[in-house]
Design a protein around this motif. Structure first.
Motif, PDB file in Angstrom:
ATOM      1  N   ASN A 186      16.287  63.359  21.748  1.00 42.76           N
ATOM      2  CA  ASN A 186      16.263  64.494  22.658  1.00 42.76           C
ATOM      3  C   ASN A 186      16.009  64.093  24.104  1.00 42.76           C
ATOM      4  OD1 ASN A 186      16.640  66.399  20.586  1.00 42.76           O
ATOM      5  ND2 ASN A 186      14.466  66.269  20.040  1.00 42.76           N
ATOM      6  N   SER A 187      15.961  62.789  24.349  1.00 41.98           N
ATOM      7  CA  SER A 187      15.705  62.322  25.714  1.00 41.98           C
ATOM      8  C   SER A 187      16.913  62.573  26.610  1.00 41.98           C
ATOM      9  CB  SER A 187      15.399  60.817  25.706  1.00 41.98           C
ATOM     10  OG  SER A 187      14.301  60.532  24.875  1.00 41.98           O
ATOM     11  N   ALA A 188      16.661  62.598  27.904  1.00 41.73           N
ATOM     12  CA  ALA A 188      17.762  62.741  28.859  1.00 41.73           C
ATOM     13  C   ALA A 188      18.685  61.533  28.723  1.00 41.73           C
ATOM     14  CB  ALA A 188      17.220  62.828  30.280  1.00 41.73           C
ATOM     15  N   PRO A 189      19.988  61.749  28.691  1.00 41.46           N
ATOM     16  CA  PRO A 189      20.902  60.618  28.509  1.00 41.46           C
ATOM     17  C   PRO A 189      20.882  59.654  29.686  1.00 41.46           C
ATOM     18  CG  PRO A 189      22.125  62.622  28.999  1.00 41.46           C
ATOM     19  CD  PRO A 189      20.706  63.032  28.802  1.00 41.46           C
ATOM     20  N   ASP A 190      21.163  58.406  29.392  1.00 35.05           N
ATOM     21  CA  ASP A 190      21.327  57.379  30.421  1.00 35.05           C
ATOM     22  C   ASP A 190      22.787  57.397  30.847  1.00 35.05           C
ATOM     23  OD1 ASP A 190      20.771  53.733  30.504  1.00 35.05           O
ATOM     24  OD2 ASP A 190      21.709  55.094  31.934  1.00 35.05           O
ATOM     25  N   LYS A 191      23.043  57.943  32.027  1.00 37.55           N
ATOM     26  CA  LYS A 191      24.416  58.114  32.512  1.00 37.55           C
ATOM     27  C   LYS A 191      24.794  57.038  33.528  1.00 37.55           C
ATOM     28  CE  LYS A 191      23.968  63.175  32.336  1.00 37.55           C
ATOM     29  NZ  LYS A 191      24.119  64.433  33.092  1.00 37.55           N
ATOM     30  N   SER A 192      24.006  55.992  33.594  1.00 45.38           N
ATOM     31  CA  SER A 192      24.155  55.036  34.684  1.00 45.38           C
ATOM     32  C   SER A 192      25.495  54.307  34.675  1.00 45.38           C
ATOM     33  CB  SER A 192      23.013  54.017  34.646  1.00 45.38           C
ATOM     34  OG  SER A 192      23.021  53.315  33.418  1.00 45.38           O
ATOM     35  N   GLY A 193      26.196  54.313  33.549  1.00 44.05           N
ATOM     36  CA  GLY A 193      27.457  53.599  33.476  1.00 44.05           C
ATOM     37  C   GLY A 193      28.685  54.429  33.788  1.00 44.05           C
ATOM     38  N   LEU A 194      28.525  55.720  33.947  1.00 43.19           N
ATOM     39  CA  LEU A 194      29.686  56.570  34.206  1.00 43.19           C
ATOM     40  C   LEU A 194      30.298  56.181  35.551  1.00 43.19           C
ATOM     41  CD1 LEU A 194      28.421  60.060  32.995  1.00 43.19           C
ATOM     42  CD2 LEU A 194      29.907  58.454  31.799  1.00 43.19           C
ATOM     43  N   PRO A 195      31.607  55.890  35.595  1.00 37.57           N
ATOM     44  CA  PRO A 195      32.213  55.345  36.808  1.00 37.57           C
ATOM     45  C   PRO A 195      32.410  56.358  37.920  1.00 37.57           C
ATOM     46  CG  PRO A 195      33.845  55.558  35.067  1.00 37.57           C
ATOM     47  CD  PRO A 195      32.546  55.889  34.446  1.00 37.57           C
ATOM     48  N   SER A 196      32.470  57.634  37.598  1.00 38.32           N
ATOM     49  CA  SER A 196      32.633  58.660  38.639  1.00 38.32           C
ATOM     50  C   SER A 196      32.216  59.999  38.075  1.00 38.32           C
ATOM     51  CB  SER A 196      34.100  58.710  39.101  1.00 38.32           C
ATOM     52  OG  SER A 196      34.905  59.412  38.171  1.00 38.32           O
ATOM     53  N   ASP A 197      32.144  61.008  38.960  1.00 33.92           N
ATOM     54  CA  ASP A 197      31.731  62.341  38.496  1.00 33.92           C
ATOM     55  C   ASP A 197      32.846  63.040  37.728  1.00 33.92           C
ATOM     56  OD1 ASP A 197      31.948  63.895  41.813  1.00 33.92           O
ATOM     57  OD2 ASP A 197      33.455  62.959  40.537  1.00 33.92           O
ATOM     58  N   ARG A 198      33.984  62.388  37.575  1.00 34.20           N
ATOM     59  CA  ARG A 198      35.031  62.963  36.717  1.00 34.20           C
ATOM     60  C   ARG A 198      34.698  62.771  35.233  1.00 34.20           C
ATOM     61  NH1 ARG A 198      39.310  60.574  36.376  1.00 34.20           N
ATOM     62  NH2 ARG A 198      38.869  58.579  37.392  1.00 34.20           N
ATOM     63  N   PHE A 199      33.740  61.888  34.984  1.00 35.43           N
ATOM     64  CA  PHE A 199      33.347  61.566  33.615  1.00 35.43           C
ATOM     65  C   PHE A 199      32.063  62.313  33.255  1.00 35.43           C
ATOM     66  CE2 PHE A 199      35.911  57.822  32.311  1.00 35.43           C
ATOM     67  CZ  PHE A 199      36.606  57.628  33.483  1.00 35.43           C
ATOM     68  N   SER A 200      32.054  62.915  32.079  1.00 36.79           N
ATOM     69  CA  SER A 200      30.841  63.543  31.585  1.00 36.79           C
ATOM     70  C   SER A 200      30.841  63.452  30.070  1.00 36.79           C
ATOM     71  CB  SER A 200      30.750  65.008  32.031  1.00 36.79           C
ATOM     72  OG  SER A 200      31.827  65.751  31.486  1.00 36.79           O
ATOM     73  N   ALA A 201      29.670  63.581  29.501  1.00 39.63           N
ATOM     74  CA  ALA A 201      29.568  63.555  28.043  1.00 39.63           C
ATOM     75  C   ALA A 201      28.435  64.455  27.617  1.00 39.63           C
ATOM     76  CB  ALA A 201      29.343  62.134  27.524  1.00 39.63           C
ATOM     77  N   GLU A 202      28.590  65.013  26.441  1.00 36.09           N
ATOM     78  CA  GLU A 202      27.504  65.783  25.864  1.00 36.09           C
ATOM     79  C   GLU A 202      27.398  65.456  24.391  1.00 36.09           C
ATOM     80  OE1 GLU A 202      28.526  69.854  26.696  1.00 36.09           O
ATOM     81  OE2 GLU A 202      29.730  70.017  24.882  1.00 36.09           O
ATOM     82  N   ARG A 203      26.212  65.741  23.889  1.00 34.54           N
ATOM     83  CA  ARG A 203      25.972  65.517  22.474  1.00 34.54           C
ATOM     84  C   ARG A 203      25.315  66.779  21.933  1.00 34.54           C
ATOM     85  NH1 ARG A 203      22.374  60.828  19.406  1.00 34.54           N
ATOM     86  NH2 ARG A 203      23.378  61.137  17.382  1.00 34.54           N
TER      87      ARG A 203
END
Lengths: 111, 114
Positions: free
Chosen positions: B52-69
């Motif tokens: 339930n922790s906040a995801p580590d998004k540090s690898g996303l190359p741009s704001d066009r990329f997103s993910a959810e679980r």
């Protein structure tokens, strides 16, 4: 800034001989290390892992060695078989955090 | 299921369109990862979910990329306004997270942006 390096992009070995794949990392906080094998058009397959409390882990023909002071690990495959030909990725990280993968080494085992 | 599954296995899209890639992790695995592999390149970390922790998004190359679980299980990686450089194999993986054990990869989704 590569945190995990595999300086040999490719390696060729004769069948039956030992294959040694090397990996270096820069982050001294990493405490868990894994090796994966990848065939074309497939996802990576887990091979073997080692935690920082050990310096060696064996599983059949595969042995991983960890040298924490040098921030270096290696995968030994003995004896090498043609079916071992694949790209091998080293990964490092901390349990509970993401893993960083190296660029891979393409191993070719020649019959 | 027994392994990590991903869908679709192949996706061809036109530049500028949005795409969604799906990952079904191994049941009980609390950690879920997205990586991508461009032609001739190594595995590039994108995003990591742990419980339930906040995801580590540090690898996303741009704001066009997103993910959810959703519900701590299935994950969707969305790429908006796709570009040709987004063409790659997108790999999902899961693990038992803090409990240790190997990271198990799915077969990947091959994305081609024309």
């Amino acid at each position: 800034d590569q945190q995990v390096k595999q300086n040999s992009p490719s390696l060729s070995v004769q069948e039956g001989r030992i294959s040694i794949l090397n990996c270096d990392y820069t982050n001294s906080m990493f405490d868990y290390f894994l090796w994966y094998k990848k065939y074309p058009a497939e996802g990576p397959t887990f091979l073997i892992s080692i935690s920082s409390i050990k310096d060696k882990n064996e599983d059949g023909r595969f042995t991983v060695f960890l040298n924490k002071s040098a921030k270096h690990l290696s995968l030994h495959i003995v004896p090498s078989q043609p079916g071992d030909s694949a790209v091998y990725f080293c990964a490092a990280g901390r349990l509970g955090q993401n893993f960083v993968f190296g660029p891979g080494t393409r191993l070719s085992v020649l019959p | 299921g027994a392994g990590v599954s991903q869908s679709p296995s192949n996706k061809v899209t036109e530049k500028g369109k949005d795409v969604e890639l799906r990952c079904d992790p191994i049941s009980g695995h609390t950690a879920l990862y997205w990586y991508r592999q461009s032609l001739g390149q190594g595995l590039e970390f994108l995003i990591y979910f742990q419980g339930n922790s906040a995801p580590d998004k540090s690898g996303l190359p741009s704001d066009r990329f997103s993910a959810e679980r959703t519900g701590g299980s299935v994950s969707t990686l969305t790429i908006q306004r796709t570009q040709q450089e987004d063409s790659a194999v997108y790999l999902c993986a899961s693990s038992r997270g803090l409990a240790g054990g190997p990271v198990v990869f799915g077969p990947g989704t091959r994305l081609t942006v024309l």
